[in-house]
Design an enzyme around this catalytic site. Structure first.
Site, PDB file in Angstrom:
ATOM      1  N   GLU A   1       4.546  -6.102  16.502  1.00 17.93           N
ATOM      2  CA  GLU A   1       4.164  -4.910  15.754  1.00 17.93           C
ATOM      3  C   GLU A   1       2.841  -4.408  16.292  1.00 17.93           C
ATOM      4  O   GLU A   1       2.400  -4.820  17.368  1.00 17.93           O
ATOM      5  CB  GLU A   1       4.056  -5.241  14.261  1.00 17.93           C
TER       6      GLU A   1
ATOM      7  N   THR B   1       0.848  -1.184   0.000  1.00 15.82           N
ATOM      8  CA  THR B   1       0.000   0.000   0.000  1.00 15.82           C
ATOM      9  C   THR B   1       0.883   1.234   0.000  1.00 15.82           C
ATOM     10  O   THR B   1       1.768   1.360   0.848  1.00 15.82           O
ATOM     11  CB  THR B   1      -0.925   0.006   1.229  1.00 15.82           C
TER      12      THR B   1
ATOM     13  N   LYS C   1       4.517  -9.236   2.957  1.00 20.47           N
ATOM     14  CA  LYS C   1       3.125  -8.827   3.145  1.00 20.47           C
ATOM     15  C   LYS C   1       2.251  -9.695   2.238  1.00 20.47           C
ATOM     16  O   LYS C   1       1.752  -9.266   1.202  1.00 20.47           O
ATOM     17  CB  LYS C   1       2.965  -7.338   2.815  1.00 20.47           C
TER      18      LYS C   1
END
Length: 275
Positions: A174, A29, A141
């Site tokens: 995270e 993204t 990802k």
């Protein structure tokens, strides 16, 4: 939101695409600012790593980059998402009979809340949903994001802005959709992502910036209590791009950990905002 499938403006894919069947692919993204896809080389590099890890066929990266630049041309502020699927074919897990990879691009508006949160800071809570440990897939990802979907639902119900996410051993990994750094004096720390988690593009950018600074960075394996003694905590992703953390509610019925300093945030933000 506008979509492009394999270079053509379109908003649907076949039901036997492996992104639908198995989450077989990877994505990234990108923040778009004044028609520029920010940190595009780092995004492409991570996609390449994902494609290699998933044994997907090599793409024409030059063609993809050109298509990206055409799509974002004229966009003052937005979000570009790129999904690479293995393509269509195959009832089971095997992919010998699959077609060419599917490229999905989408362009959406920029989340204005990040602008406000840079000024006010964000609150974190502790997610009850942990991340699985998988060293092979750690960092990339990929499209299998059910953990993040459930974590996001928890965040929405909690009233916090984000959540600390631990692995199944209870170590910091995270946030739900961001990486995390914390500072004690001139020492900066971030979780080691060799076992689980996503190696964010902005995380990579920050690591590069810190390497040129008078801060000392360490990638560590720590329990969340390490944040109780931090002078400052920040979170980051390619869209935020860096947000100061004002408080963390790590344990019910105990006082939140609160942070006043924004020294590291103020140092990083101007560089991280550059496209």
């Amino acid at each position: 939101m506008t979509y492009w499938i394999n270079g053509n403006q379109c908003d649907h894919i076949p039901v036997n695409d492996r992104a639908v069947q198995f989450g077989d692919g990877c994505f990234t993204t990108i923040r778009v600012e004044q028609g520029i896809p920010a940190l595009l080389p780092l995004h492409i590099k991570r996609l390449q790593k994902g494609v290699e890890k998933l044994f997907m066929p090599a793409l024409d990266w030059f063609q993809l980059e050109n298509h990206i630049k055409q799509v974002v041309k004229g966009c003052d502020s937005g979000v570009l998402k790129i999904i690479l699927s293995r393509g269509t074919g195959g009832r089971g897990y095997g992919f010998d009979d699959t077609t060419e990879p599917t490229q999905i691009l989408s362009l959406n508006s920029y989340p204005e809340r990040y602008i406000t949160q840079r000024r006010k800071g964000v609150s974190l809570t502790l997610s009850p949903i942990s991340m699985g440990i998988n060293p092979y897939l750690a960092g990339i990802k990929h499209l299998n994001r059910l953990e993040q979907v459930l974590i996001k639902r928890f965040i929405e119900q909690s009233g916090a802005d984000e959540a600390l996410v631990l692995d199944s051993d209870g170590l910091l990994v995270e946030c739900g959709a961001a990486n995390i750094f914390w500072r004690k004096g001139k020492n900066v720390y971030t979780p080691d992502l060799s076992q689980s988690g996503v190696e964010g593009v902005m995380r990579r950018k920050i690591i590069e910036l810190l390497a040129k600074s008078d801060y000392s960075l360490s990638c560590v394996m720590r329990y969340p209590e390490a944040l109780a003694y931090a002078d400052e905590v920040i979170i980051c992703n390619s869209l935020m791009p860096v947000l100061p953390v004002s408080q963390i509610q790590a344990h019910k019925n105990q006082p939140a950990w609160k942070y006043q300093s924004r020294e590291l945030h103020e140092y990083l933000l101007p560089e991280c905002l550059k496209p």
